[in-house]
Design an enzyme around this catalytic site. Structure first.
Site, PDB file in Angstrom:
ATOM      1  N   LYS A 160      -9.445   8.025   3.134  1.00 29.21           N
ATOM      2  CA  LYS A 160      -9.936   6.642   2.991  1.00 29.21           C
ATOM      3  C   LYS A 160     -11.319   6.471   3.605  1.00 29.21           C
ATOM      4  O   LYS A 160     -12.015   5.501   3.302  1.00 29.21           O
ATOM      5  CB  LYS A 160      -8.962   5.659   3.634  1.00 29.21           C
ATOM      6  CG  LYS A 160      -7.658   5.457   2.873  1.00 29.21           C
ATOM      7  CD  LYS A 160      -6.819   4.367   3.521  1.00 29.21           C
ATOM      8  CE  LYS A 160      -5.508   4.139   2.799  1.00 29.21           C
ATOM      9  NZ  LYS A 160      -4.537   5.241   3.026  1.00 29.21           N
ATOM     10  N   HIS A 189      -9.877   1.882   0.828  1.00 25.87           N
ATOM     11  CA  HIS A 189      -8.432   1.731   0.697  1.00 25.87           C
ATOM     12  C   HIS A 189      -8.103   1.210  -0.702  1.00 25.87           C
ATOM     13  O   HIS A 189      -8.438   0.084  -1.046  1.00 25.87           O
ATOM     14  CB  HIS A 189      -7.929   0.756   1.763  1.00 25.87           C
ATOM     15  CG  HIS A 189      -6.440   0.722   1.910  1.00 25.87           C
ATOM     16  ND1 HIS A 189      -5.581   1.319   1.016  1.00 25.87           N
ATOM     17  CD2 HIS A 189      -5.649   0.152   2.857  1.00 25.87           C
ATOM     18  CE1 HIS A 189      -4.339   1.123   1.407  1.00 25.87           C
ATOM     19  NE2 HIS A 189      -4.343   0.407   2.510  1.00 25.87           N
ATOM     20  N   GLU A 194      -0.346   5.220  13.901  1.00 27.37           N
ATOM     21  CA  GLU A 194      -0.054   6.456  13.180  1.00 27.37           C
ATOM     22  C   GLU A 194      -0.236   7.670  14.082  1.00 27.37           C
ATOM     23  O   GLU A 194       0.556   8.622  14.029  1.00 27.37           O
ATOM     24  CB  GLU A 194      -0.940   6.578  11.941  1.00 27.37           C
ATOM     25  CG  GLU A 194      -0.556   7.731  11.046  1.00 27.37           C
ATOM     26  CD  GLU A 194      -1.244   7.716   9.692  1.00 27.37           C
ATOM     27  OE1 GLU A 194      -0.851   8.496   8.805  1.00 27.37           O
ATOM     28  OE2 GLU A 194      -2.190   6.914   9.500  1.00 27.37           O
ATOM     29  N   HIS A 202      -2.375   7.990   6.520  1.00 25.91           N
ATOM     30  CA  HIS A 202      -2.627   6.670   5.930  1.00 25.91           C
ATOM     31  C   HIS A 202      -4.007   6.200   6.393  1.00 25.91           C
ATOM     32  O   HIS A 202      -4.785   5.708   5.591  1.00 25.91           O
ATOM     33  CB  HIS A 202      -1.536   5.699   6.341  1.00 25.91           C
ATOM     34  CG  HIS A 202      -1.629   4.366   5.680  1.00 25.91           C
ATOM     35  ND1 HIS A 202      -1.623   4.218   4.313  1.00 25.91           N
ATOM     36  CD2 HIS A 202      -1.735   3.106   6.199  1.00 25.91           C
ATOM     37  CE1 HIS A 202      -1.717   2.925   4.012  1.00 25.91           C
ATOM     38  NE2 HIS A 202      -1.792   2.245   5.136  1.00 25.91           N
ATOM     39  N   CYS A 242       0.803  -1.224   0.000  1.00 27.31           N
ATOM     40  CA  CYS A 242       0.000   0.000   0.000  1.00 27.31           C
ATOM     41  C   CYS A 242       0.836   1.273   0.000  1.00 27.31           C
ATOM     42  O   CYS A 242       0.288   2.373  -0.049  1.00 27.31           O
ATOM     43  CB  CYS A 242      -0.950  -0.012   1.192  1.00 27.31           C
ATOM     44  SG  CYS A 242      -2.011  -1.474   1.199  1.00 27.31           S
ATOM     45  N   PHE A 285       1.980  -3.329   3.906  1.00 25.30           N
ATOM     46  CA  PHE A 285       2.339  -4.625   4.464  1.00 25.30           C
ATOM     47  C   PHE A 285       3.828  -4.878   4.220  1.00 25.30           C
ATOM     48  O   PHE A 285       4.367  -4.531   3.168  1.00 25.30           O
ATOM     49  CB  PHE A 285       1.534  -5.743   3.806  1.00 25.30           C
ATOM     50  CG  PHE A 285       0.113  -5.882   4.305  1.00 25.30           C
ATOM     51  CD1 PHE A 285      -0.369  -5.128   5.350  1.00 25.30           C
ATOM     52  CD2 PHE A 285      -0.745  -6.804   3.716  1.00 25.30           C
ATOM     53  CE1 PHE A 285      -1.675  -5.260   5.803  1.00 25.30           C
ATOM     54  CE2 PHE A 285      -2.053  -6.956   4.158  1.00 25.30           C
ATOM     55  CZ  PHE A 285      -2.521  -6.191   5.196  1.00 25.30           C
TER      56      PHE A 285
END
Length: 416
Positions: A333, A338, A312, A301, A161, A397
């Protein structure tokens, strides 16, 4: 590395609109792009909704022959790239001074699955001769180089991502170093197929709010239960300031910093103290010659996962200290879902638009803030604001982290 880099073109194909104007309008209206899955039978899945690109017609951008030879991820990417190119008003670029950088997390997985079924049911002789070029993740970058005649740097980044965030950062470096004058950079993803969806469901990564999908993506909210899988594409045209000035280009913002890091912690979980996120934000600021207190806005994010949003938030507080409570943070998002490998580029577009329009897009569905997420997340409604510097975060990831730093362009030829 002293060349200044500016953003002159924006192209978005998203669940809330195609074209950066429609995309921006959808963000400001907090209009959800999440809906029940309609293109395959999801009745057996624990999650039955996603954020797809509705009514996408590849024939607007490709002829019928090329449509048959390209995966959906490439079709979405070509559309977004063409929109960015047209928006920049580019007519002729020296082929040796222009390049393409693309990020995708999964690439042509739809073609992979379809041709595996052909092999199983009809035998090896019926597998398409275009299967390999349709499936490999780097093909979009190659197709865009052919489409626009760009013979400079041509690279595909695959960091889950964070993929298209890294693509943008590496494109910045190509111009700063003098390797190119113009870079078409961004990302695309189209993995809304049963196999990929089942994989994320098995990880228990997705929200299961099937009774209320429009409100399922709820970053920083107490009741979040996972992310919403989406698809889409975003591309930006980046140019050296000299090149943009010479052709009288409209400039949306200046691209001033790039930071990257690794958590080195876990395959899919973020570092609980946000160590990697702190590093990449810190490195982006250092690269840009900025101090933490210079930052006005962070496009987070913000995936709507229980662990990710807290990590975060912790990272922002660790790096920014008391200033963390004075800057604004939002997650787009909450509206788009996402977009996986395309998320970094699409959210960079949102960040650039925020600087250009002097408006912060909201975090939708933030009804009951998580006590562990105690920053200003701009809930519910857009907010006019005097913005000079903004960051965009993308984490993937494997512990891949990237932060992009943008500054409002004031028209000056002098470095701020």
């Amino acid at each position: 590395m002293d060349r200044r880099v500016v953003v002159t073109g924006l192209g978005a194909v998203t669940p809330v609109g195609t074209g950066h104007e429609a995309f921006w309008e959808g963000l400001l209206a907090a209009r959800s792009g999440v809906r029940p899955i309609s293109h395959f039978d999801a009745s057996a899945f624990p999650t039955r909704f996603a954020a797809d690109v509705p009514d996408f017609d590849p024939a607007r951008y490709l002829d019928r022959k090329d449509i048959r030879r390209t995966d959906r991820y490439a079709q979405l990417g070509i559309a977004a790239a063409q929109l960015a190119w047209d928006d920049a008003g580019l007519e002729r670029v020296d082929p040796l001074r222009g390049g393409v950088l693309v990020g995708t997390g999964i690439g042509g997985i739809q073609s992979l699955v379809e041709q595996a079924e052909v092999l199983d049911k009809r035998g090896p002789s019926r597998v398409s001769p275009f299967f390999i070029p349709m499936m490999i993740g780097n093909m979009l970058a190659g197709l865009l180089a052919m489409r626009f005649g760009l013979q400079g740097p041509n690279v595909t980044t695959v960091t889950a991502c964070a993929s298209s965030g890294h693509a943008l950062g590496d494109a910045l470096r190509a111009i700063q170093s003098g390797e190119a004058d113009v870079m078409l950079a961004g990302g695309a993803e189209a993995a809304l197929i049963p196999l990929a969806f089942a994989g994320f469901c098995s990880m228990r990564a997705l929200s299961t709010r099937n009774e209320d999908p429009e409100h399922a993506s709820r970053p920083f909210d107490r009741d979040r239960d996972g992310f919403v899988m989406g698809e889409g594409a975003g591309f930006l045209v980046l140019e050296s300031l000299e090149h943009a000035r010479a052709r009288g280009a409209r400039i949306y913002a200046e691209f001033v910093g790039y930071g990257r890091s690794a958590d080195a912690f876990h395959m899919v979980e973020p570092h609980p103290e946000g160590a990697g996120a702190v590093l990449c934000m810190e490195r982006a600021l250092e690269d840009a010659g900025l101090r933490p207190e210079d930052v006005d806005y962070i496009n987070a994010h913000g995936t709507s996962t229980p662990l990710g949003d807290v990590a975060e938030t912790v990272a922002i507080k660790r790096l920014f200290g008391e200033h963390a409570y004075r800057l604004a943070v939002s997650s787009t998002k909450s509206v788009t879902g996402h977009l996986l490998g395309a998320a970094g580029a699409v959210e960079a577009i949102a960040t650039v638009k925020a600087l250009a329009e002097q408006v912060i897009p909201p975090t939708a569905n933030l009804d009951h803030p998580d006590p562990a997420c105690d920053l200003d997340y701009v809930p519910g409604r857009p907010r006019p604001a005097a913005l000079t510097v903004a960051l965009s975060n993308a984490f993937g990831f494997g512990g891949h982290n990237v932060t992009l730093a943008f500054r409002r362009f004031d028209g000056s030829d002098a470095r701020a």
